[in-house]
Structure formats: structure tokens, C-alpha cells
Enzyme design. Sequence first.
Site, short mmCIF file in Angstrom:
data_model
loop_
_atom_site.label_atom_id
_atom_site.label_comp_id
_atom_site.label_asym_id
_atom_site.label_seq_id
_atom_site.Cartn_x
_atom_site.Cartn_y
_atom_site.Cartn_z
N HIS A 87 23.83 33.66 33.54
CA HIS A 87 24.81 34.38 33.57
C HIS A 87 24.98 35.31 34.45
O HIS A 87 26.16 35.69 34.84
CB HIS A 87 24.96 34.93 32.25
N SER A 110 32.25 36.72 33.60
CA SER A 110 32.71 36.86 32.34
C SER A 110 33.57 37.43 31.36
O SER A 110 34.63 37.00 31.42
CB SER A 110 31.24 38.47 32.03
#
Length: 725
Positions: A684, A566
Amino acid sequence: MKLTTALAAAALLLPLTSPAAGKGASKPPVTEKKEVVDTYHGTEVKDAYQWLEATDDAKVKQWNDAQNAHTRAILDRLPGREGIRQRVAELLSWKSPGYAGLTEANGTLIGVKYQPPRQQPYVVVIGSADDTSKERSLLDPMVIDPSGHTTIDFIEPTLDGKKLAVSLSKNGTESGDVSVYDVATGKPLPNEVVPRVNGGTAGGGLAWNADGTGYFYTRYPRGEERPAEDRDFFQQVYFHKLGTPTEKDTYALGKDFPRIAMTELETSPDGKFITAMVANGDGGEFMLYLHGPDGKWAQVTKFADKVIRARFGHDGAIYLLSRQDAPRGKVLRLALATPTLDKATVLLPEGEASVQGFFPTKSRLYVSEQLGGPSQLRMVDLKGKDLGLVPTPPVSSVGGLVSAGGEDIYFSNSSFVQPQAWYRFTPADGKVTKTALAKTSPMDVSDVEVVRTEATSKDGTKVPLTILKKKGTKLNGTNPTLLTGYGGFNISISPGFSPLAGLWLEQGGVYAIANLRGGSEFGEKWHAEGSLTKKQNVFDDFYACAKLLVDQKYTQPKKLAIQGGSNGGLLMGAVVTQHPEAYGAVVARVGLYDMLRSERTSNGQFNVTEYGTVKDPEQFKALLAYSPVHNVKDGTKYPPVLFTSGANDPRVDPFHSRKMVARMQTATAAKSPILLRADAETGHGSGTPLNARIEEEVDAYSFIFSQLGVKYLPPAKKVAAPKPQ
């Protein structure tokens, strides 16, 4: 990934119909260049791979499939892969359960249980924290969806503990619908589904009213209320009354909130008050609203007041964490009878440590604070008198505070060498007792030592670095080493037990964790020095940590691997383009790499308060200076890099990974592979089924082992001592 079997995971990543899956798959597919020029403040920026942003375009899908085929052709034949697979599966499928999200309501303790080899965690009612045989399952997503594609976003019980609201989402989207369950029977209330309460952009949550007949919740736009491009924004607060259609829900708050507002809701212990803590995107600005017995909402603080947390006490007050003239945080007490900020008094002044949060009981306040990563639990009475620290191990993390009845509390604690466990603290005698809610280690780490040191960054800033190594490891510059970090969004990297770090250590490796600027390790000043136009400090900090590992003979560049995800994926992209000679292998997961076009995505607009915007000349200049895809240089010998992405990622658009891979494959002068692992059924990372996670880690560690030249050796089986005769 959202898959149910390891076989399906492997098959997903190698489309059998892909024309590139055959003989030519060992070479990366050629990426077409379609140059586009964007102009920002008079600066022309060329972009040959903008066409890869169109996720649904047939040519992009074909390119994606070809890249996956190329990646599988390389990863599937790496040496030692099957041994690594077996060990990763053993470690991540270790049957010792873990517990998260503990919450207490009217004496009922409820939590989310992780129990391998189950693919998803499930909700349990915990009869006793000291006897797990008394717990019972309340909601199992695998019963609802045996494919493993459904996961829990959050849970929230009524004050009486009789009902539980649960948000469930699918395929890693984090787009969660809320249902309500009867705690006694485990059955859902009929016709009780409120859609899109949770999301991958602005999160979500709810707060029950006093008698459990309804709740305030975060509501995203529905149907045609707003254009399609606005439906992940403009989050507002509505009220839902049980037993009525959600179409009848009433507006409560938020029409004047920012487009990128994110709201957290909490109910007071007596149910008379509700708070709404509203964030302005991801940059750390908050404002607080209070709903009282008069049925009205009143604003208590503004963004400029720098109040970032709020928690109801049991004494008719609300406690606030303020960073106004106190970058490491101070705690304020505000009586609910006079809820205006000018009436607040300082309960706990700013100290050396950074205040992260607090938990009030009837007689005291437990304050979670940290200094550089590790955390501790301080106690003060309701007048601010220091009552000392709750006894916890050094270099550990404390969190998850919840009532254990009376003045007792449960808290979670873990360290780099101790798995997460829940403990009970009894202030009457000052004792800490380990409960039955404790994970055990799947490996022996008694020979691992934890070294805390500091690297010196480019501007002289001291950056904490934790190094894990086996006792007796020789500092001769030859040890394979794995370094990770994050550095952003006011998120600190705190000590935690990782079986995959253990995998690396048992192979003779060194594992290091950097506490970079941009996090909350030393308060808001530390965060601010790693955000917006000062983001470059984060990359300088990480490089300083890598350099320390080499200078102090832990390793050498060709034996140093780095990984991050991320914002940590952005970190990987930035440092590998700025210092390609410093690393032997890189794993960059679900990262941002085109910082000029990131804000065109939904969550990228929430990130603007953290990263900045191209609309501002100075922020544009800073973004361009480090944006990974714009700083790849033709003819450079880049180390091997494995990029991962998830097609359903609501936080980072997978086009970032596609563009970065295309640019690096074209530019590199080295023979080292630049690979894309693009998964079609993940997001994610939230909600990834266990088997799918195993597959991803097998790929990542096989890649690192092979690129650093480390031969995987199965750990020796310990032989039990003979029993005495």
C-alpha cells in the site's frame, strides 16, 4: 515498490516476455467481458469484469502484464522524462536526515532515522537531540536484508530503556514479526521472535510489563486455529514471557471482541497498569480495557461512550479524549483507584478547536488541537487551568510529543514551506529551541506563499483549501495546477513539507490541498458528514475546491491535475466519473473503485464501519450511487488517468484498479490514455524502498507534466556571490 535499483524498477514494469511488449504495446489490450449479475435488495447490478478479481488466475496475470507493457510504452517515451527523473531523484535523495517515531525510556531517546540514499529507515539511539554525532545505529533493516525488502513497522522500548521490541515486515505486506534487541549492544535476544504481531488489516502493537521480562501483544490467528479466510481477523491480546517459546504465550483478552477489532496497547509510567484501546474497524468506535496490579482486565468504556483516546498520567490517573456530547472533543481525568467512567471528571471542556491527542507530564497536559487542518499545542495544568499555547509557526503541524526530561518536551513541527524538525519546549522560560534533529530543504522556497481560503460545497458547507504558489503568480487562468485531498477515516490533512510539491512549484505550477469532510479537521461531526451514507459530501467538497481554482483564475480545467491515494484514490475515481470535464489529468494511487465488492476483501471488512455495507439497503444505495466502476458511462470523454496498485497491498486489493482500468478503457470516447501501473513487489506504500518510490514519482509527474502540456525545465543553478577581496 520493493526494489533496490532504479533499473530493476523499470524492468519490473515491462516484462520482457510479454507478448504485448512489442509493436502493438502502444494500444491498450482488449479486455474480455464476462458478464455476471449480482442482485442486492432487488436491484440487479451487472459486472463484466469480475473475472479480474482472481489475482492468481493465469489469464489475469497475462492481462496485468499486457497492461503494464502498454503503460511502459507510453510513460517511457514522455518528453522531459529524464530531466524529471534527475530532479525527483535529487529531491527524494536529499541527504539531510529525518527522524520519526521518537520515544523516550529512562532518559534514553530512540528513534527511526530516514537517511537517503539508504533504501529503508533504521533505528538509532540518539545520545543527544542537540548533537547527532553522539547517535549510534541500533538496528538497520538493510543489514538484515540488503535487498531493501524489509522495513520497520514499529518500535517499543522497555520502561528502563534497556531492551527494544521491533516489528519487521517484508514486501509491503505489513505482516510484522517482533524481535527484541539489547539497546546497549544492538544484538537481538536469541530465540525471541513472535510472529504476526502487526498486520495490514488490524495493525498491531505491544506493551511491556514493569520489569521488562515480557509484554502483552496483539496476536493474529496462527496455523490452523481458524480457516484461511479468518486469519486477518479476530485479533486478540496475548502475553509473551521472554525466554519462553511463543507457543507457550498466554491468552489475555479479546475472545469476545468484534471480528474486525484493532487494539492499541500502552503501559503506565510505573508499569503497574496496561490499557487496551479496541477499535471496531475503521469507523471511529472504541472501547477501553484496563489491566491492573491484580492481574485482571476490566472494561472501562464501551463503543457507545465515545471515548476515543487514552493516555496514562504521572499522577495516578488516566486521561481520556471523549466525544460524548462534544463532537470536537473534551478531555476527562479518571483516577486509576476508581476506574469506572462515571467517576471521570471533565478536565478540559469542548472548545472551538478539535482535540486530536494529548501528552501528560507531572504538572501539566499538552493538548494537540486543530481547526481546519493546521494544528497547535495547548497547555493546561492538572486541574484544567489554561496555561496558553506553545509558540509554533502559523499554518503548521505539531505532533510526536515525547519527554525531554522533567517538564520539558520534544515535539515535531513542519509546514508547507518548512521541512520537519524536532523542537524542545522548556515551560520554565517558555522558550522553544530547534534541535539538531531537523531536515533541511533541498530547494529554495522563500518565494512561495501560502494562501488559506474556503470553497463553498454543494450544500453550503465551507471547505478549507490551502493554495501554494510562487509570489507574483498571475491569476490569468493558465497556471498548471495540482489539487489533492483525502476526506475519510477521521484523518486530517495537516501542513507538511513536500519536495515534490516544490518540484511542481519551481516549474511555475500552483499546488492546492483540500481539507474535505470525512477527516477530523473539525471533529467528529465533520467526519460523520463524510462517511457512510453521507460519503457523497466528500466528492462535492473536492469538486467545489476544483471549481474555486477555476473561478478565481488560478487555472482552467484542462490545466488542472488531481491526485490522491487509498481513500484518496477512491476520491479520484468518484470525482472523475462525476465531473470528467473538470480535470486535465488524474493520478489515482492504490484506490478503491468497486464499492459493492470491497467488503469481500479482508481490509474491506474493516472499512465497513466507515463506508457502509451492501447488506444494509440504504448504505447499498449510497455505495452504488458513487462507486466509481459502476458510474463509468460509455461514450464519455474521460481525461487521462494513471492508476497505480501494489500486488502485496494488505489494505486495498489491486483488483480495484484492474476493474476500473478495464471499464474506463472500454467506455471512454477520448483518445486520452487510461493506464495501469501494477507493481509486483509493493504494498500500500508502507516500506517502499527509496529507489522504487523515485521510479513511481517519475512516472506520476512525467504523466502529469505531459498531459497538462507543461514542458519541464531544469531549475536554474544559483551562482554564489563573489567573495570580497
